[in-house]
Scaffold this active site. Structure first.
Site, PDB file in Angstrom:
ATOM      1  N   ASN A 159       2.683   5.518 -10.018  1.00 25.57           N
ATOM      2  CA  ASN A 159       1.442   5.494 -10.797  1.00 25.57           C
ATOM      3  C   ASN A 159       0.193   5.253  -9.945  1.00 25.57           C
ATOM      4  OD1 ASN A 159      -0.320   4.750 -13.302  1.00 25.57           O
ATOM      5  ND2 ASN A 159      -0.323   2.917 -12.007  1.00 25.57           N
ATOM      6  N   ASP A 217       0.883  -1.172   0.000  1.00 24.82           N
ATOM      7  CA  ASP A 217       0.000   0.000   0.000  1.00 24.82           C
ATOM      8  C   ASP A 217       0.921   1.222   0.000  1.00 24.82           C
ATOM      9  OD1 ASP A 217      -1.527   2.193   0.650  1.00 24.82           O
ATOM     10  OD2 ASP A 217      -2.542   1.240   2.345  1.00 24.82           O
ATOM     11  N   VAL A 218       0.884   2.010  -1.064  1.00 24.21           N
ATOM     12  CA  VAL A 218       1.837   3.119  -1.209  1.00 24.21           C
ATOM     13  C   VAL A 218       1.715   4.166  -0.098  1.00 24.21           C
ATOM     14  CG1 VAL A 218       2.007   2.878  -3.734  1.00 24.21           C
ATOM     15  CG2 VAL A 218       0.335   4.478  -2.768  1.00 24.21           C
ATOM     16  N   TYR A 265      -8.706  15.162  -5.326  1.00 27.94           N
ATOM     17  CA  TYR A 265      -7.889  14.588  -6.414  1.00 27.94           C
ATOM     18  C   TYR A 265      -7.020  15.664  -7.071  1.00 27.94           C
ATOM     19  CZ  TYR A 265      -6.982  11.721 -10.604  1.00 27.94           C
ATOM     20  OH  TYR A 265      -6.392  11.009 -11.629  1.00 27.94           O
ATOM     21  N   ALA A 296      -6.005  18.500  -5.835  1.00 27.87           N
ATOM     22  CA  ALA A 296      -4.956  18.943  -4.893  1.00 27.87           C
ATOM     23  C   ALA A 296      -3.817  17.929  -4.866  1.00 27.87           C
ATOM     24  CB  ALA A 296      -5.549  19.115  -3.494  1.00 27.87           C
ATOM     25  N   SER A 325      -2.070  14.256 -13.360  1.00 29.23           N
ATOM     26  CA  SER A 325      -3.338  14.275 -14.114  1.00 29.23           C
ATOM     27  C   SER A 325      -3.579  15.682 -14.637  1.00 29.23           C
ATOM     28  CB  SER A 325      -4.497  13.884 -13.202  1.00 29.23           C
ATOM     29  OG  SER A 325      -5.737  14.187 -13.821  1.00 29.23           O
ATOM     30  N   LYS A 339      -2.954  15.800  -7.221  1.00 25.95           N
ATOM     31  CA  LYS A 339      -2.226  15.720  -8.493  1.00 25.95           C
ATOM     32  C   LYS A 339      -1.413  16.991  -8.767  1.00 25.95           C
ATOM     33  CE  LYS A 339      -3.363  11.547  -9.692  1.00 25.95           C
ATOM     34  NZ  LYS A 339      -2.334  10.502  -9.787  1.00 25.95           N
ATOM     35  N   ILE A 372      -8.586   8.852 -19.928  1.00 24.07           N
ATOM     36  CA  ILE A 372      -8.019   7.603 -20.442  1.00 24.07           C
ATOM     37  C   ILE A 372      -8.938   6.437 -20.083  1.00 24.07           C
ATOM     38  CG2 ILE A 372      -5.964   6.094 -20.403  1.00 24.07           C
ATOM     39  CD1 ILE A 372      -5.298   8.968 -21.351  1.00 24.07           C
TER      40      ILE A 372
HETATM   41  P1  NDP Z   1      -6.807   1.910 -12.036  1.00 22.26           P
HETATM   42  O1  NDP Z   1      -7.764   2.076 -10.915  1.00 22.26           O
HETATM   43  O2  NDP Z   1      -7.224   1.186 -13.271  1.00 22.26           O
HETATM   44  O3  NDP Z   1      -5.446   1.256 -11.508  1.00 22.26           O
HETATM   45  C1  NDP Z   1      -4.798   1.728 -10.363  1.00 22.26           C
HETATM   46  C2  NDP Z   1      -4.044   0.591  -9.712  1.00 22.26           C
HETATM   47  O4  NDP Z   1      -3.463   1.099  -8.496  1.00 22.26           O
HETATM   48  C3  NDP Z   1      -4.970  -0.554  -9.317  1.00 22.26           C
HETATM   49  O5  NDP Z   1      -4.346  -1.806  -9.583  1.00 22.26           O
HETATM   50  C4  NDP Z   1      -5.169  -0.323  -7.830  1.00 22.26           C
HETATM   51  O6  NDP Z   1      -5.492  -1.516  -7.113  1.00 22.26           O
HETATM   52  C5  NDP Z   1      -3.800   0.207  -7.435  1.00 22.26           C
HETATM   53  N1  NDP Z   1      -3.849   0.903  -6.156  1.00 22.26           N
HETATM   54  C6  NDP Z   1      -4.878   1.610  -5.616  1.00 22.26           C
HETATM   55  N2  NDP Z   1      -4.547   2.040  -4.400  1.00 22.26           N
HETATM   56  C7  NDP Z   1      -3.289   1.611  -4.141  1.00 22.26           C
HETATM   57  C8  NDP Z   1      -2.421   1.724  -3.032  1.00 22.26           C
HETATM   58  N3  NDP Z   1      -2.777   2.366  -1.916  1.00 22.26           N
HETATM   59  N4  NDP Z   1      -1.187   1.148  -3.112  1.00 22.26           N
HETATM   60  C9  NDP Z   1      -0.823   0.468  -4.214  1.00 22.26           C
HETATM   61  N5  NDP Z   1      -1.610   0.304  -5.288  1.00 22.26           N
HETATM   62  C10 NDP Z   1      -2.839   0.872  -5.258  1.00 22.26           C
HETATM   63  O7  NDP Z   1      -6.347   3.405 -12.395  1.00 22.26           O
HETATM   64  P2  NDP Z   1      -5.721   4.014 -13.745  1.00 22.26           P
HETATM   65  O8  NDP Z   1      -4.846   3.034 -14.413  1.00 22.26           O
HETATM   66  O9  NDP Z   1      -6.802   4.687 -14.481  1.00 22.26           O
HETATM   67  O10 NDP Z   1      -4.836   5.184 -13.090  1.00 22.26           O
HETATM   68  C11 NDP Z   1      -3.442   5.080 -12.878  1.00 22.26           C
HETATM   69  C12 NDP Z   1      -2.908   6.465 -12.528  1.00 22.26           C
HETATM   70  O11 NDP Z   1      -3.203   7.371 -13.592  1.00 22.26           O
HETATM   71  C13 NDP Z   1      -3.544   7.055 -11.264  1.00 22.26           C
HETATM   72  O12 NDP Z   1      -2.577   7.759 -10.530  1.00 22.26           O
HETATM   73  C14 NDP Z   1      -4.569   8.018 -11.831  1.00 22.26           C
HETATM   74  O13 NDP Z   1      -4.853   9.056 -10.953  1.00 22.26           O
HETATM   75  C15 NDP Z   1      -3.858   8.506 -13.078  1.00 22.26           C
HETATM   76  N6  NDP Z   1      -4.741   9.069 -14.069  1.00 22.26           N
HETATM   77  C16 NDP Z   1      -5.718   8.315 -14.681  1.00 22.26           C
HETATM   78  C17 NDP Z   1      -6.552   8.891 -15.627  1.00 22.26           C
HETATM   79  C18 NDP Z   1      -7.627   8.124 -16.322  1.00 22.26           C
HETATM   80  O14 NDP Z   1      -8.375   8.753 -17.105  1.00 22.26           O
HETATM   81  N7  NDP Z   1      -7.760   6.818 -16.141  1.00 22.26           N
HETATM   82  C19 NDP Z   1      -6.416  10.299 -15.985  1.00 22.26           C
HETATM   83  C20 NDP Z   1      -5.367  10.987 -15.305  1.00 22.26           C
HETATM   84  C21 NDP Z   1      -4.564  10.377 -14.387  1.00 22.26           C
HETATM   85  P3  NDP Z   1      -7.055  -1.824  -6.804  1.00 22.26           P
HETATM   86  O15 NDP Z   1      -7.765  -1.794  -8.126  1.00 22.26           O
HETATM   87  O16 NDP Z   1      -7.017  -3.172  -6.167  1.00 22.26           O
HETATM   88  O17 NDP Z   1      -7.513  -0.725  -5.892  1.00 22.26           O
END
Ligand code: NDP
Length: 247
Positions: free
Chosen positions: A90, A63-64, A155, A157, A142, A159, A188
């Site tokens: 990420n 957990d990050v 969110y 704040a 983001s 990002k 995305i």
């Molecule tokens: P997803 O929810 O598809 O994937 C995120 C991954 O991070 C999941 O596997 C999730 O696990 C994991 N995760 C969540 N919380 C934690 C934690 N505390 N520690 C470790 N891992 C964790 O998100 P996206 O791929 O869409 O997003 C990835 C990044 O891109 C994020 O930072 C998001 O803010 C950013 N972003 C995305 C956009 C979009 O349009 N999709 C736009 C702009 C930015 P689990 O699913 O089990 O919670």
């Protein structure tokens, strides 16, 4: 010659979505990958797929937002891979609500994962990269960190904070040959955006000059550029991958 041959990359939230696309793209270009996620089962599936590209890959549960877990897992990654050349911060979540209805928990959780998570990993891996006199950190921010968005105060704040971390750490580490850059994805197609209502999706598309959603691969291509020597004189930069949304 593959663009990141022989490098070791650690990708947080690497089990699915944008993180998985970045991990896959780096693996196809020759990097060994530590896939970190809260979901070990999904991270293990991703690591198994990555080995199919002929590189080493291993899943780690973390957990990050948990500082001691992050420090322990970074030690485990170094035990396994001996070094960390590329860190991709990420992992991120949303907990959307209008400001006056936003709960303290919604605020705290998003800041803990999206902002403190980046601090935790950058501090732990930054020490290693300083000693190596080489490294590359890529933070997934983001466009909402640039533009703001109703119902996303927490969110946006977090990002915007990630962009601040990127610039400050880039200044601290540049003389140690460690580059730090951010990518700002727009809208995305991933699990994070799948849960939005059709109405919200239509509204967002109306704001995008390109009139389409991006793919995780679009973001991964920018991350690959930043992770490779093609960008060797770029640090402290923020690259939008948004079809023109935040211009
Ligand atoms: P997803 O929810 O598809 O994937 C995120 C991954 O991070 C999941 O596997 C999730 O696990 C994991 N995760 C969540 N919380 C934690 C934690 N505390 N520690 C470790 N891992 C964790 O998100 P996206 O791929 O869409 O997003 C990835 C990044 O891109 C994020 O930072 C998001 O803010 C950013 N972003 C995305 C956009 C979009 O349009 N999709 C736009 C702009 C930015 P689990 O699913 O089990 O919670």
């Amino acid at each position: 010659m593959p663009l990141v041959a022989g490098k070791v990359a650690l990708v947080t939230g690497g089990a699915q979505g944008i993180g998985e696309a970045i991990a896959t793209t780096l693996a196809k270009e020759g990097a060994s990958i530590a896939v970190l996620d809260v979901n070990l089962e999904k991270a293990t599936e991703t690591a198994n797929k990555l080995r199919g590209f002929g590189v080493a890959a291993e899943a780690f549960k973390c957990d990050v937002s948990n500082t001691s877990e992050v420090e322990a897992v970074v030690n485990n990654v170094v035990d396994k891979f001996k070094r960390i050349d590329i860190l991709v911060n990420n992992a991120g979540i949303t907990r959307d609500n209008l400001l006056i209805r936003m709960t303290e928990q919604e605020w705290d959780l998003v800041i803990a994962i999206n902002l403190k998570g980046v601090f935790n990993f950058t501090r732990a891996v930054g020490k290693i990269m300083m000693k190596q006199r080489a490294g590359n950190i890529i933070n997934i921010s983001s466009v909402i960190g640039l533009m703001g968005n109703a119902a996303q105060t927490n969110y946006s704040a977090s990002k915007a904070g990630v962009i601040g971390i990127t610039k400050s750490v880039a200044k601290e580490l540049a003389s140690r040959n460690v580059r730090v850059n951010a990518v700002c994805p727009g809208y995305i197609q991933t699990a994070m955006t799948d849960k939005l209502s059709e109405e919200v999706k239509e509204k967002m598309l109306a704001f995008i000059p390109a009139k389409t959603m991006g793919t995780p691969q679009d973001v991964a291509n920018a991350a690959l550029f930043l992770a490779s020597d093609l960008s060797s004189y770029i640090t402290g930069e923020t690259i939008r991958v948004d079809g023109g949304m935040a211009m």
